[in-house]
Scaffold this motif. Sequence first.
Motif, PDB file in Angstrom:
ATOM      1  N   ALA A 184       0.963  -1.205   0.163  1.00  0.00           N
ATOM      2  CA  ALA A 184       0.006   0.096  -0.023  1.00  0.00           C
ATOM      3  C   ALA A 184       0.925   1.226  -0.137  1.00  0.00           C
ATOM      4  N   LYS A 185       1.714   1.102   0.672  1.00  0.00           N
ATOM      5  CA  LYS A 185       2.835   2.441   0.631  1.00  0.00           C
ATOM      6  C   LYS A 185       3.681   2.673  -0.491  1.00  0.00           C
ATOM      7  N   ASN A 186       3.696   1.637  -1.437  1.00  0.00           N
ATOM      8  CA  ASN A 186       4.422   1.501  -2.824  1.00  0.00           C
ATOM      9  C   ASN A 186       5.933   1.909  -2.502  1.00  0.00           C
ATOM     10  N   LEU A 187       6.357   0.933  -1.771  1.00  0.00           N
ATOM     11  CA  LEU A 187       7.934   1.399  -1.337  1.00  0.00           C
ATOM     12  C   LEU A 187       9.030   1.399  -2.614  1.00  0.00           C
ATOM     13  N   THR A 188       8.643   0.623  -3.781  1.00  0.00           N
ATOM     14  CA  THR A 188       9.634   0.802  -4.725  1.00  0.00           C
ATOM     15  C   THR A 188       9.545   2.138  -5.204  1.00  0.00           C
ATOM     16  N   ALA A 189       8.261   2.700  -5.517  1.00  0.00           N
ATOM     17  CA  ALA A 189       8.228   4.001  -6.084  1.00  0.00           C
ATOM     18  C   ALA A 189       8.740   5.096  -5.507  1.00  0.00           C
ATOM     19  N   LYS A 190       8.744   5.022  -4.047  1.00  0.00           N
ATOM     20  CA  LYS A 190       9.297   5.848  -3.036  1.00  0.00           C
ATOM     21  C   LYS A 190      10.584   6.010  -3.094  1.00  0.00           C
TER      22      LYS A 190
END
Length: 198
Positions: free
Chosen positions: A62-68
Amino acid sequence: ICTGSSRFYDENGKQWYQRRVRGAVKSVSEVSARVIMELSCQNQVPLSALTYAEYVRDTVAAKNLTAKVGDQADVGMLLDAIDDFYEAAETFERARSKLFNKQTDNVLKMRRMNDQLILLEKCFTFAPGLPGRPANRHLLFAPSLLDSYSGAAFPGIFDTITMAESDPSFWPEVRTQITLATWATHSAIRALSLEHFP
Protein backbone atom coordinates in the motif's frame (compact mmCIF):
# COMPACT_ATOMS: atom_id res chain seq x y z
CA ILE A 1 -0.43 23.66 65.45
CA CYS A 2 0.57 21.35 68.18
CA THR A 3 3.40 18.91 67.77
CA GLY A 4 2.44 15.37 66.95
CA SER A 5 -0.67 16.45 65.06
CA SER A 6 0.56 14.62 61.94
CA ARG A 7 -0.44 11.43 63.67
CA PHE A 8 -4.09 12.41 63.29
CA TYR A 9 -4.26 14.09 59.90
CA ASP A 10 -2.22 14.21 56.69
CA GLU A 11 -1.14 17.84 56.16
CA ASN A 12 -0.04 17.65 52.51
CA GLY A 13 -1.76 14.46 51.44
CA LYS A 14 1.54 12.56 51.31
CA GLN A 15 0.28 9.50 53.11
CA TRP A 16 -2.85 9.34 50.96
CA TYR A 17 -0.75 9.70 47.79
CA GLN A 18 1.69 6.99 48.89
CA ARG A 19 -1.16 4.61 49.64
CA ARG A 20 -2.74 5.31 46.22
CA VAL A 21 0.52 4.82 44.33
CA ARG A 22 1.30 1.66 46.26
CA GLY A 23 -2.21 0.41 45.50
CA ALA A 24 -1.93 1.26 41.80
CA VAL A 25 1.43 -0.48 41.44
CA LYS A 26 0.05 -3.48 43.28
CA SER A 27 -2.99 -3.54 40.97
CA VAL A 28 -0.90 -3.31 37.79
CA SER A 29 1.41 -6.08 38.95
CA GLU A 30 -1.55 -8.26 39.93
CA VAL A 31 -3.13 -7.80 36.49
CA SER A 32 0.20 -8.47 34.76
CA ALA A 33 0.72 -11.63 36.80
CA ARG A 34 -2.80 -12.78 35.97
CA VAL A 35 -2.30 -12.21 32.22
CA ILE A 36 1.01 -14.08 32.29
CA MET A 37 -0.60 -16.91 34.25
CA GLU A 38 -3.47 -17.17 31.76
CA LEU A 39 -1.12 -17.20 28.76
CA SER A 40 1.15 -19.79 30.32
CA CYS A 41 -1.80 -22.13 30.93
CA GLN A 42 -2.98 -22.04 27.31
CA ASN A 43 -1.91 -24.72 24.87
CA GLN A 44 -1.72 -22.28 22.00
CA VAL A 45 -0.12 -18.82 21.99
CA PRO A 46 -2.73 -16.32 20.73
CA LEU A 47 -0.57 -14.99 17.91
CA SER A 48 -0.94 -15.73 14.21
CA ALA A 49 2.14 -15.72 12.01
CA LEU A 50 -0.07 -15.42 8.94
CA THR A 51 -1.76 -12.26 10.23
CA TYR A 52 1.69 -10.84 10.91
CA ALA A 53 2.88 -11.67 7.38
CA GLU A 54 -0.30 -10.34 5.75
CA TYR A 55 0.09 -7.05 7.60
CA VAL A 56 3.68 -6.67 6.43
CA ARG A 57 2.87 -7.58 2.83
CA ASP A 58 -0.23 -5.39 2.58
CA THR A 59 1.29 -2.35 4.27
CA VAL A 60 4.45 -2.39 2.17
CA ALA A 61 2.36 -2.83 -0.99
CA ALA A 62 0.00 0.00 0.00
CA LYS A 63 2.87 2.39 0.70
CA ASN A 64 4.41 1.59 -2.72
CA LEU A 65 7.95 1.27 -1.41
CA THR A 66 9.56 0.71 -4.81
CA ALA A 67 8.20 3.99 -6.20
CA LYS A 68 9.17 5.95 -3.08
CA VAL A 69 12.76 4.75 -3.15
CA GLY A 70 13.24 4.97 -6.91
CA ASP A 71 16.82 4.33 -7.94
CA GLN A 72 18.28 5.56 -4.63
CA ALA A 73 18.13 2.12 -2.98
CA ASP A 74 17.41 -1.47 -3.94
CA VAL A 75 14.34 -2.95 -2.28
CA GLY A 76 14.20 -6.14 -4.35
CA MET A 77 15.69 -8.33 -1.65
CA LEU A 78 13.31 -6.95 0.97
CA LEU A 79 10.26 -7.53 -1.24
CA ASP A 80 11.45 -11.09 -1.98
CA ALA A 81 11.99 -11.67 1.74
CA ILE A 82 8.47 -10.41 2.51
CA ASP A 83 7.00 -12.82 -0.08
CA ASP A 84 9.05 -15.69 1.39
CA PHE A 85 7.94 -14.68 4.88
CA TYR A 86 4.30 -14.86 3.78
CA GLU A 87 4.82 -18.36 2.34
CA ALA A 88 6.65 -19.53 5.48
CA ALA A 89 3.84 -18.14 7.65
CA GLU A 90 1.21 -19.96 5.56
CA THR A 91 3.11 -23.24 5.87
CA PHE A 92 3.63 -22.73 9.59
CA GLU A 93 -0.02 -21.89 10.29
CA ARG A 94 -1.22 -24.93 8.29
CA ALA A 95 1.05 -27.22 10.33
CA ARG A 96 0.04 -25.48 13.54
CA SER A 97 -3.69 -25.79 12.91
CA LYS A 98 -3.21 -29.43 11.92
CA LEU A 99 -1.36 -30.11 15.18
CA PHE A 100 -3.79 -28.25 17.43
CA ASN A 101 -6.95 -29.49 15.66
CA LYS A 102 -6.20 -33.16 16.18
CA GLN A 103 -6.01 -32.65 19.95
CA THR A 104 -2.72 -34.44 20.31
CA ASP A 105 -1.06 -35.06 23.61
CA ASN A 106 2.35 -34.25 22.20
CA VAL A 107 3.06 -31.30 24.44
CA LEU A 108 6.62 -30.92 23.16
CA LYS A 109 5.46 -30.26 19.59
CA MET A 110 2.91 -27.74 20.84
CA ARG A 111 5.49 -25.99 22.97
CA ARG A 112 7.96 -25.94 20.08
CA MET A 113 5.44 -24.19 17.84
CA ASN A 114 4.57 -21.71 20.59
CA ASP A 115 8.27 -21.00 21.11
CA GLN A 116 8.65 -20.41 17.38
CA LEU A 117 5.91 -17.76 17.52
CA ILE A 118 7.61 -16.04 20.44
CA LEU A 119 10.90 -16.15 18.55
CA LEU A 120 9.12 -14.63 15.53
CA GLU A 121 8.26 -11.60 17.64
CA LYS A 122 11.84 -11.32 18.87
CA CYS A 123 13.21 -11.37 15.32
CA PHE A 124 11.85 -7.89 14.70
CA THR A 125 13.42 -6.23 17.75
CA PHE A 126 16.58 -4.21 17.23
CA ALA A 127 18.50 -3.28 20.40
CA PRO A 128 19.82 0.16 19.29
CA GLY A 129 16.29 1.21 18.33
CA LEU A 130 14.91 3.11 15.37
CA PRO A 131 16.62 6.23 13.98
CA GLY A 132 16.02 9.14 16.33
CA ARG A 133 14.04 6.93 18.72
CA PRO A 134 16.27 4.57 20.72
CA ALA A 135 13.35 3.64 22.99
CA ASN A 136 11.38 2.17 20.05
CA ARG A 137 13.11 -1.09 19.27
CA HIS A 138 10.57 -2.92 17.16
CA LEU A 139 11.43 -2.73 13.46
CA LEU A 140 7.93 -3.68 12.38
CA PHE A 141 5.50 -2.12 14.86
CA ALA A 142 6.38 1.32 16.19
CA PRO A 143 4.80 4.74 15.89
CA SER A 144 6.01 6.83 13.02
CA LEU A 145 8.40 9.62 13.90
CA LEU A 146 6.59 12.03 11.60
CA ASP A 147 2.98 10.84 11.92
CA SER A 148 2.06 9.11 15.15
CA TYR A 149 -1.55 8.50 14.07
CA SER A 150 -0.99 6.25 11.09
CA GLY A 151 0.93 3.04 11.41
CA ALA A 152 3.02 1.31 8.81
CA ALA A 153 5.19 -1.75 8.70
CA PHE A 154 8.87 -0.86 9.01
CA PRO A 155 8.42 2.74 10.22
CA GLY A 156 12.21 3.21 10.22
CA ILE A 157 12.26 2.81 6.44
CA PHE A 158 9.32 5.08 5.70
CA ASP A 159 10.43 7.78 8.15
CA THR A 160 13.94 7.93 6.72
CA ILE A 161 12.55 8.00 3.16
CA THR A 162 10.42 11.01 4.11
CA MET A 163 13.48 12.71 5.62
CA ALA A 164 15.61 11.81 2.58
CA GLU A 165 13.10 13.46 0.24
CA SER A 166 13.89 16.81 1.84
CA ASP A 167 17.55 16.11 2.71
CA PRO A 168 19.47 13.70 0.40
CA SER A 169 22.05 13.00 3.11
CA PHE A 170 19.54 10.57 4.66
CA TRP A 171 19.69 8.08 1.75
CA PRO A 172 22.49 6.01 3.37
CA GLU A 173 20.27 5.65 6.46
CA VAL A 174 17.39 4.53 4.21
CA ARG A 175 19.65 1.80 2.79
CA THR A 176 20.66 0.80 6.33
CA GLN A 177 17.01 0.53 7.39
CA ILE A 178 16.17 -1.55 4.31
CA THR A 179 19.06 -3.89 5.13
CA LEU A 180 17.90 -4.23 8.76
CA ALA A 181 14.34 -4.97 7.65
CA THR A 182 15.57 -7.59 5.16
CA TRP A 183 17.75 -9.22 7.80
CA ALA A 184 14.89 -9.27 10.34
CA THR A 185 12.49 -10.76 7.79
CA HIS A 186 14.98 -13.50 6.90
CA SER A 187 15.40 -14.20 10.62
CA ALA A 188 11.62 -14.51 10.95
CA ILE A 189 11.54 -16.98 8.05
CA ARG A 190 14.15 -19.11 9.83
CA ALA A 191 12.19 -18.85 13.09
CA LEU A 192 9.09 -20.29 11.40
CA SER A 193 11.01 -23.03 9.60
CA LEU A 194 9.62 -26.53 10.10
CA GLU A 195 12.74 -28.10 8.61
CA HIS A 196 13.91 -29.82 11.80
CA PHE A 197 10.42 -30.36 13.17
CA PRO A 198 10.02 -34.02 14.21
